[in-house]
Design an enzyme around this catalytic site. Structure first.
Site, PDB file in Angstrom:
ATOM      1  N   ASP A  11       6.284  16.208   1.576  1.00 15.46           N
ATOM      2  CA  ASP A  11       6.877  16.779   2.785  1.00 15.46           C
ATOM      3  C   ASP A  11       7.823  17.903   2.369  1.00 15.46           C
ATOM      4  O   ASP A  11       8.678  17.700   1.496  1.00 15.46           O
ATOM      5  CB  ASP A  11       7.682  15.724   3.557  1.00 15.46           C
ATOM      6  N   ASP A 130      -3.046  10.549  13.770  1.00 17.60           N
ATOM      7  CA  ASP A 130      -2.099   9.444  13.651  1.00 17.60           C
ATOM      8  C   ASP A 130      -2.522   8.404  14.671  1.00 17.60           C
ATOM      9  O   ASP A 130      -2.527   8.676  15.876  1.00 17.60           O
ATOM     10  CB  ASP A 130      -0.670   9.907  13.947  1.00 17.60           C
TER      11      ASP A 130
END
Lengths: 253, 204
Positions: A11, A130
């Site tokens: 990230d 997701d």
């Protein structure tokens, strides 16, 4: 035959890797270039850089990061985060990404997938899904967006099929229930999605030990993505590959 | 002195990885889009492009298709990657209306339905006997179509995804790769290095 891939995920916010990466011997564990080189040296098959910047300045910094990593990296790089229109993808590909992931924006505008696939080819178009178990269910999942804040009620299985019909060349499938829990990938979800699409599937969310990776590959994943187990230094990519090879998976060593 | 490599700017192709890979082996890559450079550059790379049809259209629009063909037929150091490799053939299922460079007889076809498509990931390339540029090892592929047969004057490297297919072809200093050497780690970089070595002295 194709080998099973191991993909560390990083990230990045405003040009720095966030989510605590703890490597010994690295001068600066927050530097995307240093970490990319380290993971490549360990045997990573590709890398995912997720831009978690919240501002336009952060997005433009991210493109700079992509090009800096590209100059040093000899394996494929996927990046995503904040891609709303095909031109956003173009900028990231020009900067040196090989594949671009779309998530929330594709759910609200599925045409985005076709736009990217038609312009750059399906092999560039990764759709990140997701998925979260629908309350009370054991075998149906809904798509969640905006980092889990928004439960859409949309079937994850139907969405995966639609994404592929629109040109997605790969699905990055994250179990929202397992992400960050280290309790193993959601194998039922992997089986359900791999039954209905023919593109490669990257399993994400929940990896904690080598067995979890093997389970995901047996459940139909073509690649396994993980973050914490690498960043915390629990395992190197090489150690996991050794394990998977002993378990008779085709692995690039 | 570093080897000067002209990368044909096909428009939709992502050239950043190719430029970075060639730089890492000490070459000096430049983008080009004119026939004169394609004819005379010491080394030329035809990178992967979106589709077979878009690729050939782009070469024709730039007016470099004939120059490229002449260059390959006269054996000047040339590397054609991914869809670039496919463009050397006559046609492709991907774009049935388009005609390729027609240097190699045959057509490009899709993978059988029982394997994942696109083929995305690392596959084992087996080098042909007597190859100077190919060595066996794992290469990174990203393709939905592939060639199955080629003229015997090309040495043929193979890989397997739903059956054997052509991973690449080698004839003197001309080499094609269905895989992406620029994304194939140290193995891919050494592939570049051997191509540059074989090409030394062969370039105009």
């Amino acid at each position: 035959m194709l080998t099973s891939r191991i993909i560390p995920c990083l990230d990045v916010r405003d040009g720095r890797v966030v989510k605590g990466v703890r490597f010994q011997g690295l001068k600066d564990a927050g530097c995307p270039v240093e970490l990319a080189k380290e993971y490549e040296a360990q045997g990573a098959d590709e890398l995912v850089f997720l831009d978690v910047s919240a501002t336009p300045e952060g997005r433009s910094t991210h493109r700079h990061t992509v090009s800096e990593v590209r100059a040093q990296l000899s394996i494929p790089m996927t990046t995503g985060g904040g891609v709303r229109v095909a031109d956003d993808a173009a900028l990231l590909l020009e900067a040196g990404a090989d594949k671009v992931g779309v998530n929330t924006a594709a759910v609200s505008n599925p045409q985005l997938i076709s736009d990217i696939a038609n312009r750059f080819g399906s092999q560039c178009a990764v759709v990140a899904i997701d998925a979260a178990l629908i309350d009370g269910s054991e075998d149906s999942w809904e798509v969640v967006t905006q980092s889990g804040k928004n439960r859409t009620g949309k079937s994850a299985i139907a969405w995966a099929k639609e994404a592929v019909d629109r040109g997605a060349g790969e699905i990055l499938l994250t179990s929202w229930d397992r992400d960050g829990t280290r309790s193993g990938y959601d194998l039922a979800l992997l089986r359900a999605i791999s039954d209905v699409v023919n593109v490669p599937i990257i399993a994400s969310g929940g990896a904690n030990e080598p067995l979890h990776l093997a389970d995901a590959l047996r459940a139909g994943a073509d690649a396994v993505l993980a973050a914490s187990i690498f960043h915390e230094g629990d395992y190197t990519v090489g150690q996991l590959k050794e394990y998977l090879r002993k378990e008779k998976f085709a692995i690039r060593l | 002195m570093s080897s000067s490599v002209a990368i044909v700017r096909t428009g939709v192709a992502n050239t950043a990885s190719m430029v970075a890979g060639l730089r890492r082996v000490g070459a000096d890559p430049q983008l080009c889009e004119d026939a004169e450079t394609v004819r005379t550059a010491p080394y030329v790379v035809l990178p992967g492009v979106g589709t077979f049809g878009a690729g050939i259209a782009s070469l024709k629009r730039m007016g470099v298709d004939e120059a490229l063909k002449e260059r390959i037929q006269s054996g000047l150091p040339t590397l054609a990657v991914c869809v670039g490799h496919q463009l050397l053939f006559q046609q492709s299922e991907e774009s049935p209306e388009a005609e390729g460079l027609n240097i190699i007889e045959g057509s490009i076809q899709g993978f059988p339905p029982e394997v994942t498509c696109p083929q995305l990931g690392w596959n084992l390339v087996t080098a042909p006997k007597g190859a100077r540029i190919f060595e066996s090892g794992y290469a990174y592929f990203a393709n939905s179509f592939r060639a199955l047969h080629a003229d015997p004057d090309w040495k043929m490297a193979t890989a397997d995804h739903g059956g054997e297919f052509i991973a690449g072809l080698e004839r003197g200093a001309v080499v094609t790769a269905q895989f992406h050497p620029e994304l194939s780690g140290p193995w891919g970089l050494s592939f570049f290095t051997r191509w540059l070595e074989v090409g030394r002295g062969r370039s105009s």
